[in-house]
Design an enzyme around this catalytic site. Structure first.
Site, short mmCIF file in Angstrom:
data_model
loop_
_atom_site.label_atom_id
_atom_site.label_comp_id
_atom_site.label_asym_id
_atom_site.label_seq_id
_atom_site.Cartn_x
_atom_site.Cartn_y
_atom_site.Cartn_z
N LYS A 175 0.84 -1.20 0.00
CA LYS A 175 0.00 0.00 0.00
C LYS A 175 0.88 1.24 0.00
O LYS A 175 1.83 1.34 0.77
CB LYS A 175 -0.90 -0.04 1.24
N SER A 222 -9.19 2.27 2.65
CA SER A 222 -8.22 2.97 1.84
C SER A 222 -7.23 2.05 1.14
O SER A 222 -6.47 2.48 0.27
CB SER A 222 -7.45 3.98 2.71
N SER A 245 -10.13 -0.20 6.66
CA SER A 245 -9.36 -0.01 5.43
C SER A 245 -8.64 -1.26 4.93
O SER A 245 -8.13 -1.26 3.82
CB SER A 245 -8.33 1.12 5.62
#
Length: 528
Positions: free
Chosen positions: A129, A204, A228
């Site tokens: 990420k 996210s 997330s």
């Protein structure tokens, strides 16, 4: 009565503001052409093997690390133009590192066992990420003003995975500043769901969820402060684990923790195969791994199981989709039939205040009395804080560097009361006590991840609080494993959260392995 009026006023205000913003968004946003293309099916068998099995094959020289890394590079180049999940690659460096791995194995004289013990992920591809620092790679979290920021170090869990032999392929997209349920920003664009390109992959960690589900990566790393990890895993039909807070380091992530966020933020593994979760977590936890007793075997027949079908009817969240209610009931039935256990359905009244509790605790100051960093400050870094109303006007003219979701969150931040409502503090303390007593050290809870399967792009702007199903578990500080449960009638992934008591992470991880066998786990989105 006063509380009821306050709740109604808050509900009306939130819905009115977000409804207005959504209407403006739909009116002013350019219409994108309908997307009809679908992902190609997985053709290379190396892409359908777990990370642990790949590592074993590489150690045994049944396949080279270069072959494996190249297979994933080929897949990313095939699917990323459709999903926009990986925003910056390091393919050339990854192939060089894979060649070094193959050379190391060729020269190793200690045998396969030595390599397995020292480098359990040797030669296995990894995606990261973009909010995690990966040396030499962007670390902007989708903020245009940070477009030139490159990480100079590795975040601790990334470093630990690399030290275990994993080879990063690149970094993946996030929502702007990691605070929205759709992975969209004006630096990298919007990420699509592999099962339906017109739908969101979540946020996210949506880029991670999308690239993993599309078989462009086998293991990945995400972070979770309100869902997330779990929402992207749910929307993309893969596995993910929100670790008990304080076990996996949160250092060198952007944005950094402030206020009490460190108590609720968890880094954890994301992957397509359940058997990879536990060894990944063991590696990522580093010196704290002993806290979780991950080597202790779990006998599922000796666990106590509970199921909660919905939050009790919060005004802020949508009703849970009937298909999700049905699949959770099927999980209950399979557990009872296969394990001989009794799954007790329970109801916790405090869950109807999940959003208000999450929102309250996210604004509380730390132990020194310092409040969390204002979102408008993060939006403006490295310069001055933004003015939300000015950004809204700029957005209406197509001139803002920020997404409507970020602007909306900044506007909401302006409406926060200066002091938290005591009622929601009380509700959280009551709920925390009830859950701790319910789960103990041998209890497992099934709870919906989200009221609906993956929504279409931008639709979360209209229902912004549905993440409360995941967010409340951050405030309670519980470990949660997200497990896929097949596809809906529309061909979208379904799933469930499996929750346990603090530091009992091994329990939901063991349930995940069982559910993968019972319900089939990840499905190739190109083979629908």
């Amino acid at each position: 009565m006063a509380l009821s009026r306050l709740e109604k006023a808050q509900t009306w205000l939130w819905k009115a503001v977000m409804g207005l913003l959504y209407g403006l968004f739909r009116l002013l946003s350019p219409r994108s052409p309908a997307v009809s293309r679908r992902l190609p099916a997985v053709s290379n068998p190396l892409l359908a093997v777990s990370a642990m099995q790949l590592a074993q094959k590489i150690r045994r020289r049944e396949v080279s690390s270069v072959e494996v890394v190249q297979a994933y590079i080929d897949r990313i180049q095939e699917v990323n133009p459709l999903i926009n999940a990986m925003v910056k690659d390091r393919f050339a460096a990854a192939l060089q590192e894979a060649a070094q791995v193959d050379k190391l194995i060729e020269e190793e004289t200690g045998g396969e066992e030595v390599l397995e013990d020292r480098l359990p992920l040797l030669g296995v591809p990894l995606s990261v990420k973009e909010s995690f620092a990966l040396q030499g790679m962007p670390n902007s979290t989708g903020v245009i003003s940070r477009r030139g920021v490159l990480a100079t170090v590795d975040a601790p869990p990334v470093a630990l995975l690399k030290r275990a032999g994993a080879i990063p392929l690149g970094v993946t997209n996030t929502s702007e500043l990691c605070m929205w349920s759709e992975s969209h920003n004006h630096l990298y664009g919007i990420t699509n769901n592999p099962y339906d390109l017109e739908r969101i992959p979540g946020g996210s960690s949506g880029g991670e969820g999308s690239i993993l589900a599309a078989a462009g990566s086998v293991i990945g790393i995400g972070s979770d402060i309100g869902g997330s990890i779990r929402m992207p895993c749910f929307f993309n039909g893969i596995f993910g684990h929100k670790t008990t807070p304080g076990v996996v380091s949160n250092e060198n992530q952007y944005p950094p923790s402030s206020g009490r966020h460190e108590d609720y933020l968890s880094a954890g593994p994301m992957c397509r195969y359940a058997e990879d979760l536990l060894p990944m977590l063991s590696i990522m936890a580093g010196p704290n791994a002993h806290m979780l007793s991950l080597s202790t075997k779990v006998d599922l027949k000796k666990l106590r199981f509970f199921s909660i079908p919905h939050d009790g009817g919060s005004r802020f969240t949508s009703p849970v989709n009937k298909q999700l209610l049905q699949i959770q009931r099927k999980v209950v039935e399979r557990l009872e039939a296969d394990l001989g256990v009794k799954v007790q359905e329970v109801h916790l009244p405090g869950l109807r205040y999940s959003f208000q509790i999450w929102d309250t605790y996210m604004t509380l100051p730390d132990k020194e009395g310092k409040p969390p960093q204002a979102f408008v400050e993060l939006m403006g870094e490295p310069g001055r804080p933004v003015w939300p109303l000015w950004e809204l006007l700029k957005w209406m003219m197509g001139r803002s560097e920020h997404t409507m979701a970020a602007i909306g969150l900044a506007l909401v931040e302006m409406s926060h009361a200066s002091k938290p409502v005591p009622f929601f503090i009380q509700q959280n303390e009551k709920l925390r006590k009830e859950v701790e007593e319910l789960l103990g050290t041998d209890g497992v809870l099934l709870y919906p991840t989200h009221p609906n399967m993956a929504p279409k792009h931008h639709h979360p702007l209209f229902r912004p609080f549905d993440f409360a199903y995941t967010g409340i578990l951050n405030i309670l500080g519980l470990p949660v494993t997200q497990c896929p449960l097949g596809l809906s009638e529309e061909g979208l992934p379904m799933g469930v959260q499996v929750v346990a008591g603090k530091l009992q992470d091994r329990l939901p991880l063991a349930v995940a392995v069982y559910l993968e066998k019972a319900f089939g786990g990840w499905r190739d989105p190109g083979a629908k």
